[in-house]
Design a protein around this motif. Structure first.
Motif, mmCIF file in Angstrom:
data_model
loop_
_atom_site.group_PDB
_atom_site.id
_atom_site.type_symbol
_atom_site.label_atom_id
_atom_site.label_comp_id
_atom_site.label_asym_id
_atom_site.label_seq_id
_atom_site.Cartn_x
_atom_site.Cartn_y
_atom_site.Cartn_z
ATOM 1 N N GLY A 62 1.094 5.322 -0.496
ATOM 2 C CA GLY A 62 1.312 5.581 0.914
ATOM 3 C C GLY A 62 0.047 5.766 1.707
ATOM 4 O O GLY A 62 -1.067 5.652 1.203
ATOM 5 N N LYS A 63 0.253 6.056 2.984
ATOM 6 C CA LYS A 63 -0.869 6.227 3.890
ATOM 7 C C LYS A 63 -1.163 7.695 4.153
ATOM 8 O O LYS A 63 -2.010 8.023 4.963
ATOM 9 N N LEU A 64 -0.451 8.595 3.470
ATOM 10 C CA LEU A 64 -0.695 10.021 3.628
ATOM 11 C C LEU A 64 -1.940 10.405 2.848
ATOM 12 O O LEU A 64 -2.024 10.168 1.640
ATOM 13 N N ILE A 65 -2.896 10.975 3.526
ATOM 14 C CA ILE A 65 -4.162 11.351 2.908
ATOM 15 C C ILE A 65 -4.286 12.868 2.948
ATOM 16 O O ILE A 65 -4.156 13.469 4.022
ATOM 17 N N ARG A 66 -4.522 13.467 1.805
ATOM 18 C CA ARG A 66 -4.666 14.922 1.728
ATOM 19 C C ARG A 66 -6.128 15.282 1.486
ATOM 20 O O ARG A 66 -6.502 15.710 0.398
ATOM 21 N N THR A 67 -6.931 15.059 2.474
ATOM 22 C CA THR A 67 -8.346 15.420 2.392
ATOM 23 C C THR A 67 -8.726 16.185 3.651
ATOM 24 O O THR A 67 -8.014 16.181 4.652
ATOM 25 N N LYS A 98 -5.640 -5.826 -6.971
ATOM 26 C CA LYS A 98 -4.316 -6.181 -7.481
ATOM 27 C C LYS A 98 -3.914 -7.580 -7.020
ATOM 28 O O LYS A 98 -3.420 -8.395 -7.791
ATOM 29 N N ARG A 99 -4.153 -7.868 -5.760
ATOM 30 C CA ARG A 99 -3.815 -9.183 -5.208
ATOM 31 C C ARG A 99 -4.668 -10.283 -5.832
ATOM 32 O O ARG A 99 -4.175 -11.369 -6.137
ATOM 33 N N PHE A 100 -5.957 -9.992 -6.026
ATOM 34 C CA PHE A 100 -6.861 -10.976 -6.621
ATOM 35 C C PHE A 100 -6.450 -11.317 -8.044
ATOM 36 O O PHE A 100 -6.438 -12.481 -8.438
ATOM 37 N N ILE A 120 0.839 -1.200 0.000
ATOM 38 C CA ILE A 120 0.000 0.000 0.000
ATOM 39 C C ILE A 120 0.873 1.249 0.000
ATOM 40 O O ILE A 120 0.551 2.240 -0.673
ATOM 41 N N ALA A 121 1.993 1.220 0.715
ATOM 42 C CA ALA A 121 2.904 2.359 0.728
ATOM 43 C C ALA A 121 3.484 2.603 -0.665
ATOM 44 O O ALA A 121 3.660 3.753 -1.084
ATOM 45 N N MET A 141 -10.531 3.071 -0.561
ATOM 46 C CA MET A 141 -10.206 2.893 -1.981
ATOM 47 C C MET A 141 -8.798 2.332 -2.160
ATOM 48 O O MET A 141 -8.563 1.515 -3.059
ATOM 49 N N GLN A 142 -7.862 2.743 -1.314
ATOM 50 C CA GLN A 142 -6.518 2.164 -1.389
ATOM 51 C C GLN A 142 -6.544 0.678 -1.052
ATOM 52 O O GLN A 142 -5.882 -0.122 -1.704
ATOM 53 N N ALA A 143 -7.310 0.324 -0.028
ATOM 54 C CA ALA A 143 -7.421 -1.084 0.350
ATOM 55 C C ALA A 143 -8.096 -1.882 -0.762
ATOM 56 O O ALA A 143 -7.700 -3.008 -1.060
ATOM 57 N N LEU A 144 -9.108 -1.292 -1.382
ATOM 58 C CA LEU A 144 -9.788 -1.957 -2.495
ATOM 59 C C LEU A 144 -8.834 -2.169 -3.670
ATOM 60 O O LEU A 144 -8.806 -3.247 -4.270
#
Length: 84
Positions: A46-51, A71-73, A41-42, A63-66
């Motif tokens: 990354g885990k930086l969110i600009r919202t 990708k893994r699937f 994910i990084a 959405m990043q996890a999805l």
């Protein structure tokens, strides 16, 4: 109900016992699986969110996890591994 999941470390004059080595191995198996996911994910942004706002940040992380799961699937599908 929590258990300590910190690995033991041997010293120069006192190496780890066989039991401690097995315990470290059990902990390392779980840690490696989790750390590889966070590393992927990084690399994807990354885990930086600009919202602004918790709801938008939650949505961005979801959405990043999805994206990681898709990708893994696809990788599993191409490798011929039956996921279900």
């Amino acid at each position: 109900g929590y258990r300590c999941r910190i690995q033991r470390k041997g010293n120069k004059n006192k190496p780890l016992s066989e039991c401690q080595q097995r315990r470290n191995q059990r902990i390392a198996k779980v840690r490696a699986r989790v750390e590889h996911v966070f590393g992927a994910i990084a690399q994807m942004g990354g885990k930086l969110i600009r919202t602004i706002g918790q709801a938008r940040a939650d949505f961005a992380l979801t959405m990043q996890a999805l994206a990681y799961n898709v990708k893994r699937f696809t990788w599993l599908k191409e490798a011929g591994i039956e996921a279900f």
